[in-house]
Write an enzyme that holds these catalytic residues in place. Sequence first.
Site, PDB file in Angstrom:
ATOM      1  N   ASP A  89     -40.646  21.462  26.352  1.00  0.00           N
ATOM      2  CA  ASP A  89     -41.281  21.791  25.043  1.00  0.00           C
ATOM      3  C   ASP A  89     -42.333  20.961  24.590  1.00  0.00           C
ATOM      4  O   ASP A  89     -42.951  19.906  25.401  1.00  0.00           O
ATOM      5  CB  ASP A  89     -40.188  21.997  24.179  1.00  0.00           C
ATOM      6  CG  ASP A  89     -39.428  20.659  23.882  1.00  0.00           C
ATOM      7  OD1 ASP A  89     -40.074  19.507  23.816  1.00  0.00           O
ATOM      8  OD2 ASP A  89     -38.139  20.642  23.734  1.00  0.00           O
TER       9      ASP A  89
ATOM     10  N   LYS B  49     -42.627  24.525  21.425  1.00  0.00           N
ATOM     11  CA  LYS B  49     -42.414  25.064  19.799  1.00  0.00           C
ATOM     12  C   LYS B  49     -43.044  23.936  18.859  1.00  0.00           C
ATOM     13  O   LYS B  49     -43.045  22.803  19.154  1.00  0.00           O
ATOM     14  CB  LYS B  49     -40.906  25.313  19.621  1.00  0.00           C
ATOM     15  CG  LYS B  49     -40.301  26.436  20.438  1.00  0.00           C
ATOM     16  CD  LYS B  49     -38.843  26.650  20.151  1.00  0.00           C
ATOM     17  CE  LYS B  49     -37.992  25.400  20.345  1.00  0.00           C
ATOM     18  NZ  LYS B  49     -36.764  25.421  20.130  1.00  0.00           N
TER      19      LYS B  49
ATOM     20  N   MET C 133     -37.949  16.082  11.610  1.00  0.00           N
ATOM     21  CA  MET C 133     -38.780  17.292  11.462  1.00  0.00           C
ATOM     22  C   MET C 133     -38.629  17.578   9.986  1.00  0.00           C
ATOM     23  O   MET C 133     -38.558  18.994   9.476  1.00  0.00           O
ATOM     24  CB  MET C 133     -37.708  18.352  12.287  1.00  0.00           C
ATOM     25  CG  MET C 133     -37.314  18.179  13.785  1.00  0.00           C
ATOM     26  SD  MET C 133     -36.536  19.419  14.431  1.00  0.00           S
ATOM     27  CE  MET C 133     -34.728  19.209  13.779  1.00  0.00           C
TER      28      MET C 133
END
Length: 504
Positions: A36, A58, A172
């Site tokens: 990723d 992503k 995040m």
Amino acid sequence: MKHGFVALVGAGPGDKGLITLRGAELLSKADVVVYDRLVSHEIIKMIPPEVEKIDVGKENKFHLVKQEDINRILLNKSLEGKNVIRLKGGDPFVFGRGGEELELLQENDIPFEVVPGVTSAVAALCYGGIPATHRDFCSSMHIITGHAREGGQLSIPFNELKELNGTLVFLMGLSSLAYLMKGLLNAGMDKDMPAAIIENGTRPNQRKLVATVGTLEQKALEMGIKSPAIIAVGKVCTLSDKFNWFMKKPLFGTKVLVTRPKASSSTIVEKLRQLGAEPLEYPCIEVVPIPQNEKLCSVCEKLSEYGWILFTSKNGIQIFFDYLNSQGLDARVLANIKIGTVGSQTARALKEVGLISDFTPEIFDGSHLAQGVSQLVGENEKVLICDAAIASDDIVNIFNNNNIKFDRVPLYHTNYINENSDEIRKMIIDGELKYITFTSASTVEGFMASVKDIPLGSLTAVCIGNQTAQAAKKYNLTYVISEKSTIDSITDKLLEIGGGNIDD
């Protein structure tokens, strides 16, 4: 059909030195690697070239491949009987959705393994000089996701978090920064509580912002902080300057272009990385052995005629001894022959095949090699020069002037290559790149062939010797010359001219 195998491997936050030994071992044996966006380029380069690589990167609000499709890729590739590595940034089980990826595998009886990774919640703080816990400030840390499920909303117990008196780490959470800081303030947290953001933690382009809960959002906007980034809240953030070891490295954040061939670049790349620089591997030449080398075959049949053999590169040593081995021969055929090497790295390569160089000049170039050997060669001895198909005539000219008998056998071609030249050209034009290293005249030629028609005035070249410097001068490049023709001397010169960048 025999099922394959899937391993969820935590790649850590970016620094390739933080991937575990088990993770690196599994990567080396993979048939397929599914990775990723958060996996660094340095770790991706560890994947063997023949392995199938699938980018499912992503990014917030943009999913290249949906999670359900990733799960299906892992299943389908394992059903083909392949060893599949799901390479994930950080740790697979720390908000990495690793559990979701295992469910489909478990339902289909696919064997799997999970290799923990160093989570950014700890590592990014560490590289930012912030200890997650410190007994003078707190005795606990708490990791919270700042990212809601698709279509969902965040629900964070701010009141409870405020009462913990521990270090709060939000992963995040950059897109939710306003919500997070407001939630803590509404729960009664002091607006002057220290807080920090570490962007691109553990990487050479790491940035750090230390502020307070009341000011963090505004300062993040002013700095243009972008993901990936972690948010920390707690009194330990006040230790950031005191323990700021990573960003104080002398070449921290300095991009250095390395033009050596891939097979030879690891030493300088690692040294630059240890100094905090961001080495950009841009091999401008490749060494290709001359196929069906009849001249090499001929001289190896009459090695007893030579009193000396000279090697002008470690590439030549490898090719020469590979040929001997292919003929069922080894170093014993050189028992009565003295060997000269152009420099310390070539001498080291010779030592790796079990032989000690009889002469290496103090100044590592062909002229000084030839001058030194001219004083040592016997009256009736003949010298064999092993070098590249296109090489300087320095040795030949000196031997001719001294009436020394010699044969010259080319061992390899030096081809110019320019992979990823568009990316490098853009970095030069944008002023992101200031330094470039050249370890031979051919690397200069290869580089110049790939950057035609763009201004190079912002670049400073560090050249390994006078011959290399002359090639740089021919193209009007700004250059400096390392004191010695060694990798250590190149990095010393970079420290001399570039070590002050962090304070500019």
